[in-house]
Motif scaffolding. Structure first.
Motif, PDB file in Angstrom:
ATOM      1  N   ASN A  72     -33.325  -4.821  18.640  1.00  0.00           N
ATOM      2  CA  ASN A  72     -32.088  -5.060  19.584  1.00  0.00           C
ATOM      3  C   ASN A  72     -32.444  -6.521  19.976  1.00  0.00           C
ATOM      4  O   ASN A  72     -31.548  -7.072  20.748  1.00  0.00           O
ATOM      5  CB  ASN A  72     -32.742  -4.085  20.683  1.00  0.00           C
ATOM      6  N   SER A  73     -33.461  -7.234  19.721  1.00  0.00           N
ATOM      7  CA  SER A  73     -33.938  -8.534  20.061  1.00  0.00           C
ATOM      8  C   SER A  73     -33.678  -9.514  19.018  1.00  0.00           C
ATOM      9  O   SER A  73     -34.236  -9.263  17.730  1.00  0.00           O
ATOM     10  CB  SER A  73     -35.181  -8.682  20.838  1.00  0.00           C
ATOM     11  N   ILE A  74     -33.206 -10.658  19.255  1.00  0.00           N
ATOM     12  CA  ILE A  74     -32.906 -11.558  18.133  1.00  0.00           C
ATOM     13  C   ILE A  74     -33.294 -13.167  18.908  1.00  0.00           C
ATOM     14  O   ILE A  74     -33.184 -13.324  19.861  1.00  0.00           O
ATOM     15  CB  ILE A  74     -31.560 -11.692  17.678  1.00  0.00           C
ATOM     16  N   SER A  75     -33.630 -14.063  17.819  1.00  0.00           N
ATOM     17  CA  SER A  75     -34.068 -15.256  18.601  1.00  0.00           C
ATOM     18  C   SER A  75     -33.632 -16.376  17.443  1.00  0.00           C
ATOM     19  O   SER A  75     -33.507 -16.030  16.222  1.00  0.00           O
ATOM     20  CB  SER A  75     -35.535 -15.686  18.894  1.00  0.00           C
ATOM     21  N   PHE A  76     -33.400 -17.670  17.636  1.00  0.00           N
ATOM     22  CA  PHE A  76     -32.680 -18.521  16.810  1.00  0.00           C
ATOM     23  C   PHE A  76     -33.725 -19.725  16.963  1.00  0.00           C
ATOM     24  O   PHE A  76     -34.196 -20.267  17.854  1.00  0.00           O
ATOM     25  CB  PHE A  76     -31.587 -18.912  17.207  1.00  0.00           C
ATOM     26  N   ALA A  77     -34.019 -20.444  15.595  1.00  0.00           N
ATOM     27  CA  ALA A  77     -34.536 -21.655  15.367  1.00  0.00           C
ATOM     28  C   ALA A  77     -33.457 -22.433  14.959  1.00  0.00           C
ATOM     29  O   ALA A  77     -32.702 -22.156  14.002  1.00  0.00           O
ATOM     30  CB  ALA A  77     -35.664 -21.685  14.405  1.00  0.00           C
ATOM     31  N   LEU A  78     -33.242 -23.887  15.243  1.00  0.00           N
ATOM     32  CA  LEU A  78     -32.274 -24.744  14.920  1.00  0.00           C
ATOM     33  C   LEU A  78     -33.014 -26.130  14.526  1.00  0.00           C
ATOM     34  O   LEU A  78     -33.907 -26.556  14.870  1.00  0.00           O
ATOM     35  CB  LEU A  78     -31.617 -25.033  16.127  1.00  0.00           C
ATOM     36  N   PRO A  79     -32.389 -26.718  13.618  1.00  0.00           N
ATOM     37  CA  PRO A  79     -32.929 -28.105  12.816  1.00  0.00           C
ATOM     38  C   PRO A  79     -32.929 -29.111  13.870  1.00  0.00           C
ATOM     39  O   PRO A  79     -32.074 -29.142  15.101  1.00  0.00           O
ATOM     40  CB  PRO A  79     -31.866 -28.110  11.764  1.00  0.00           C
ATOM     41  N   ASN A  80     -33.518 -30.155  13.397  1.00  0.00           N
ATOM     42  CA  ASN A  80     -33.927 -31.236  14.289  1.00  0.00           C
ATOM     43  C   ASN A  80     -32.627 -32.005  14.868  1.00  0.00           C
ATOM     44  O   ASN A  80     -32.571 -32.515  15.929  1.00  0.00           O
ATOM     45  CB  ASN A  80     -34.860 -32.358  13.444  1.00  0.00           C
ATOM     46  N   ASN A  81     -31.720 -31.964  13.999  1.00  0.00           N
ATOM     47  CA  ASN A  81     -30.388 -32.863  14.476  1.00  0.00           C
ATOM     48  C   ASN A  81     -29.716 -32.094  15.323  1.00  0.00           C
ATOM     49  O   ASN A  81     -28.814 -32.716  16.010  1.00  0.00           O
ATOM     50  CB  ASN A  81     -29.644 -33.408  13.204  1.00  0.00           C
ATOM     51  N   PHE A  82     -30.117 -31.028  16.101  1.00  0.00           N
ATOM     52  CA  PHE A  82     -29.543 -30.376  17.204  1.00  0.00           C
ATOM     53  C   PHE A  82     -30.158 -30.524  18.242  1.00  0.00           C
ATOM     54  O   PHE A  82     -29.629 -30.116  19.513  1.00  0.00           O
ATOM     55  CB  PHE A  82     -29.339 -28.616  16.928  1.00  0.00           C
ATOM     56  N   PHE A  83     -31.059 -31.641  18.261  1.00  0.00           N
ATOM     57  CA  PHE A  83     -31.962 -31.747  19.468  1.00  0.00           C
ATOM     58  C   PHE A  83     -32.045 -33.166  19.686  1.00  0.00           C
ATOM     59  O   PHE A  83     -31.882 -34.050  18.616  1.00  0.00           O
ATOM     60  CB  PHE A  83     -33.313 -31.377  19.181  1.00  0.00           C
ATOM     61  N   TRP A  84     -32.187 -33.749  21.020  1.00  0.00           N
ATOM     62  CA  TRP A  84     -32.152 -35.150  21.262  1.00  0.00           C
ATOM     63  C   TRP A  84     -33.775 -34.968  21.806  1.00  0.00           C
ATOM     64  O   TRP A  84     -34.304 -34.274  22.490  1.00  0.00           O
ATOM     65  CB  TRP A  84     -31.525 -35.286  22.565  1.00  0.00           C
ATOM     66  N   PHE A  85     -34.350 -36.178  21.185  1.00  0.00           N
ATOM     67  CA  PHE A  85     -35.902 -36.411  21.494  1.00  0.00           C
ATOM     68  C   PHE A  85     -36.134 -37.809  22.341  1.00  0.00           C
ATOM     69  O   PHE A  85     -35.612 -38.552  21.798  1.00  0.00           O
ATOM     70  CB  PHE A  85     -36.640 -36.403  20.008  1.00  0.00           C
ATOM     71  N   GLU A 156     -21.779 -10.256  21.361  1.00  0.00           N
ATOM     72  CA  GLU A 156     -20.647  -9.472  20.501  1.00  0.00           C
ATOM     73  C   GLU A 156     -21.147  -8.592  19.434  1.00  0.00           C
ATOM     74  O   GLU A 156     -20.747  -7.547  19.299  1.00  0.00           O
ATOM     75  CB  GLU A 156     -19.916 -10.527  20.033  1.00  0.00           C
ATOM     76  N   ASN A 157     -22.472  -9.013  19.058  1.00  0.00           N
ATOM     77  CA  ASN A 157     -23.270  -7.773  18.267  1.00  0.00           C
ATOM     78  C   ASN A 157     -24.321  -7.000  18.970  1.00  0.00           C
ATOM     79  O   ASN A 157     -25.214  -6.172  18.251  1.00  0.00           O
ATOM     80  CB  ASN A 157     -23.966  -8.481  17.138  1.00  0.00           C
ATOM     81  N   LYS A 158     -24.211  -7.069  20.368  1.00  0.00           N
ATOM     82  CA  LYS A 158     -25.163  -6.023  20.954  1.00  0.00           C
ATOM     83  C   LYS A 158     -26.626  -6.266  20.755  1.00  0.00           C
ATOM     84  O   LYS A 158     -27.429  -5.524  20.664  1.00  0.00           O
ATOM     85  CB  LYS A 158     -24.723  -4.451  20.665  1.00  0.00           C
ATOM     86  N   PHE A 159     -27.013  -7.547  20.820  1.00  0.00           N
ATOM     87  CA  PHE A 159     -28.412  -8.112  20.849  1.00  0.00           C
ATOM     88  C   PHE A 159     -28.683  -8.902  21.955  1.00  0.00           C
ATOM     89  O   PHE A 159     -27.872  -9.334  22.520  1.00  0.00           O
ATOM     90  CB  PHE A 159     -28.521  -9.198  19.665  1.00  0.00           C
ATOM     91  N   GLU A 160     -29.895  -8.771  22.348  1.00  0.00           N
ATOM     92  CA  GLU A 160     -30.501  -9.547  23.250  1.00  0.00           C
ATOM     93  C   GLU A 160     -31.000 -10.923  22.751  1.00  0.00           C
ATOM     94  O   GLU A 160     -31.942 -10.821  22.115  1.00  0.00           O
ATOM     95  CB  GLU A 160     -31.602  -8.777  24.070  1.00  0.00           C
ATOM     96  N   LEU A 161     -30.473 -11.966  23.206  1.00  0.00           N
ATOM     97  CA  LEU A 161     -30.986 -13.313  22.680  1.00  0.00           C
ATOM     98  C   LEU A 161     -32.308 -13.572  23.580  1.00  0.00           C
ATOM     99  O   LEU A 161     -32.253 -13.607  24.863  1.00  0.00           O
ATOM    100  CB  LEU A 161     -30.051 -14.476  22.921  1.00  0.00           C
ATOM    101  N   LYS A 162     -33.515 -13.732  22.874  1.00  0.00           N
ATOM    102  CA  LYS A 162     -34.808 -13.963  23.311  1.00  0.00           C
ATOM    103  C   LYS A 162     -35.135 -15.554  23.449  1.00  0.00           C
ATOM    104  O   LYS A 162     -35.381 -15.952  24.742  1.00  0.00           O
ATOM    105  CB  LYS A 162     -35.857 -13.265  22.716  1.00  0.00           C
TER     106      LYS A 162
END
Length: 306
Positions: A72-85, A156-162
């Motif tokens: 029921n739980s889901i998490s996402f990792a995103l690439p470097n170019n989605f972040f400001w450093f 929309e997919n009935k997941f909890e974003l962790k």
């Protein structure tokens, strides 16, 4: 009630969605699913919300047609170019609230084209190490718009974003499983991605340096040489690097050999699945067998507890 709940980790790159599902049963962390789907067009930070949601939905639907997700739980990792450093000095007497306001102000100065309130911010204090006892922060910021679109897909997919995290930071979870790592050991952690690869340097389990590289650029190794020269200012050099690890997308043996040559020590490819129990059907998956290193971010975010 067990601390760990079944969890899906998704690593979103420019060209594909990678999924790992991990469960905890009979006192074992179990790899339930590993899969990926290549996009028809690249996913970039300026993508419109609805288009991102549609791409996620299309990819996810095709994956779960092959194997049902039970978490029921889901998490996402995103690439470097989605972040400001950026790296800045800070006053360690500030409260967390005041520090956050300072970081927002820094964003307004460094990136005046953006609203400073439109970011989620996390940071690393480099003075947690003996290498850099200075009051400085390595700051990671991501657009609230992107996170909001991901959260809408989850609902929309009935997941909890962790969690939503940087792919390299998620991959570094595997340092915590290295029982031979001593508190003073210096580790170079490389994350290889489509365009924006990165290097994180640790003392023990504490990071104190972060650098973005352009993997496709001919100057990657020149940048690495320059970074090693810069790290000498912190008394970090080839002689006291204890270990170098590699995670991220698949690269050639020649590329990894060249990194080893520059550093003067062997590069260790992280296998995120080696300590996970898996049924034979999962073990026979070609992704499990030959592309395991590319699933470090998805697995790292999936095994995350806090």
């Amino acid at each position: 009630m067990p601390l760990f709940q079944n969890h899906v980790g998704i690593n979103l790159t420019e060209t594909k969605l990678q999924l790992v599902e991990i469960s905890y049963k009979q006192n074992n962390f179990c790899l339930e699913n590993v899969d990926q789907l290549v996009f028809k067009e690249p996913v970039l930070p300026d993508i419109q919300d609805e288009k991102l949601i549609n791409i996620l939905q299309d990819s996810f639907s095709k994956i779960i047609q092959k194997k049902t997700i039970t978490s029921n739980s889901i998490s996402f990792a995103l690439p470097n170019n989605f972040f400001w450093f950026f790296e800045i000095p800070y006053d360690n007497a500030l409260t967390k609230k005041d520090l956050l306001e300072q970081l927002k102000w820094e964003i307004s100065i460094l990136f005046p084209m953006y609203d400073r309130n439109d970011f989620y911010i996390q940071y690393v204090e480099v003075n947690k190490t003996s290498v850099r006892p200075e009051d400085k922060l390595i700051v990671f910021a991501i657009s609230k718009r992107i996170v909001g679109a991901i959260n809408k897909f989850c609902k929309e997919n009935k997941f909890e974003l962790k969690f939503v995290d940087n792919a390299h930071l998620a991959s570094n979870a595997f340092l915590h499983l290295d029982r031979e790592l001593e508190r003073e050991d210096i580790t170079f952690s490389f994350y290889i991605d489509q365009h924006y690869s990165s290097l994180a340097v640790f003392e023990g389990l504490s990071p104190f340096y972060f650098k973005i590289f352009n993997k496709n650029g001919s100057d990657f190794f020149e940048q690495l040489e320059g970074t090693i020269e810069k790290l000498a200012n912190f008394n970090v050099n080839r002689e006291n690097i204890k270990k170098a690890i590699l995670s991220g997308q698949t690269v050639t043996g020649e590329f990894t050999d060249n990194i080893s040559r520059v550093l003067g020590l062997s590069l260790v490819k992280i296998n995120p699945f080696e300590k996970l129990f898996a049924e034979d059907v999962v073990k026979s998956n070609p992704l499990y067998l030959s592309q395991y290193n590319s699933f470090t971010a998805a697995t790292g975010i999936a095994i995350r507890i806090i």
